[in-house]
Design a protein around this motif. Structure first.
Motif, PDB file in Angstrom:
ATOM      1  N   PRO A 101       0.810  -1.323   0.137  1.00 25.04           N
ATOM      2  CA  PRO A 101      -0.116   0.164  -0.105  1.00 25.04           C
ATOM      3  C   PRO A 101       1.123   1.160  -0.092  1.00 25.04           C
ATOM      4  N   ILE A 102       1.206   1.455  -0.962  1.00 30.26           N
ATOM      5  CA  ILE A 102       2.248   2.565  -1.279  1.00 30.26           C
ATOM      6  C   ILE A 102       1.587   3.639  -2.255  1.00 30.26           C
ATOM      7  N   GLU A 103       1.752   4.761  -1.851  1.00 32.75           N
ATOM      8  CA  GLU A 103       0.673   6.001  -2.589  1.00 32.75           C
ATOM      9  C   GLU A 103       1.905   6.827  -3.517  1.00 32.75           C
ATOM     10  N   VAL A 146       4.840   7.017  -0.779  1.00 23.98           N
ATOM     11  CA  VAL A 146       4.553   7.024   0.745  1.00 23.98           C
ATOM     12  C   VAL A 146       3.892   6.058   0.956  1.00 23.98           C
ATOM     13  N   GLY A 147       4.076   5.414   2.283  1.00 29.12           N
ATOM     14  CA  GLY A 147       3.346   4.458   2.367  1.00 29.12           C
ATOM     15  C   GLY A 147       4.215   3.197   3.268  1.00 29.12           C
ATOM     16  N   TRP A 148       3.826   1.951   3.342  1.00 26.47           N
ATOM     17  CA  TRP A 148       4.284   0.938   4.060  1.00 26.47           C
ATOM     18  C   TRP A 148       4.667  -0.339   3.164  1.00 26.47           C
ATOM     19  N   ASP A 149       5.741  -0.830   3.215  1.00 29.74           N
ATOM     20  CA  ASP A 149       6.054  -2.236   2.591  1.00 29.74           C
ATOM     21  C   ASP A 149       6.247  -3.079   4.000  1.00 29.74           C
ATOM     22  N   ARG A 174       7.957  -1.812   6.929  1.00 25.95           N
ATOM     23  CA  ARG A 174       8.977  -0.960   6.604  1.00 25.95           C
ATOM     24  C   ARG A 174       8.298   0.223   5.931  1.00 25.95           C
ATOM     25  N   ARG A 175       8.799   1.542   6.499  1.00 26.63           N
ATOM     26  CA  ARG A 175       8.170   2.847   6.007  1.00 26.63           C
ATOM     27  C   ARG A 175       8.710   3.116   4.707  1.00 26.63           C
ATOM     28  N   VAL A 176       8.072   3.612   3.743  1.00 32.34           N
ATOM     29  CA  VAL A 176       8.390   3.824   2.523  1.00 32.34           C
ATOM     30  C   VAL A 176       8.152   5.453   2.405  1.00 32.34           C
ATOM     31  N   HIS A 177       9.212   6.308   2.191  1.00 29.49           N
ATOM     32  CA  HIS A 177       9.016   7.926   2.000  1.00 29.49           C
ATOM     33  C   HIS A 177      10.154   8.090   1.388  1.00 29.49           C
TER      34      HIS A 177
END
Length: 113
Positions: free
Chosen positions: A29-31, A48-51, A54-57
């Protein structure tokens, strides 16, 4: 550079980035977030989101318009955003690969600065 050419470059950048951002991620769920600052001529594609846990930004693409040229400061695409800009009609001598060291830009086929 006249204002019509500047507006054209802005529109091309926004269109190309919007097309990329419209492709959804299938694995997490990454935007894709787009930031278009026409006042300062800065254009960003952020993820931006989560994998999993792991935070994705991060910034996938960063483009600036500087002195009538398109400066690609960061390019996290597979083929390279410069190729998309070329296909949209931007001449190679108006595209600077800012993420390349200045001494190597002369060998890229794009503008040096």
């Amino acid at each position: 550079m006249d204002s019509s050419q500047l507006d054209y470059y802005r529109q091309v950048i926004e269109t190309v980035l919007s097309e990329y951002a419209a492709i959804p991620y299938s694995y997490a769920p990454i935007e894709a977030e787009l930031v278009f600052d026409r006042t300062r001529d800065r254009y960003l594609w952020m993820d931006v989101g989560w994998d999993g846990e792991r935070r994705v930004h991060g910034c996938l693409v960063h483009i600036d318009l500087i002195d009538g040229k398109i400066w690609i400061q960061r390019d996290g695409t597979e083929e390279g955003i410069a190729a998309d800009l070329e296909r949209a009609g931007i001449p190679k001598d108006h595209i600077v690969l800012g993420f390349r060291p200045p001494e190597l830009r002369q060998y890229t086929g794009y503008a040096v600065a």
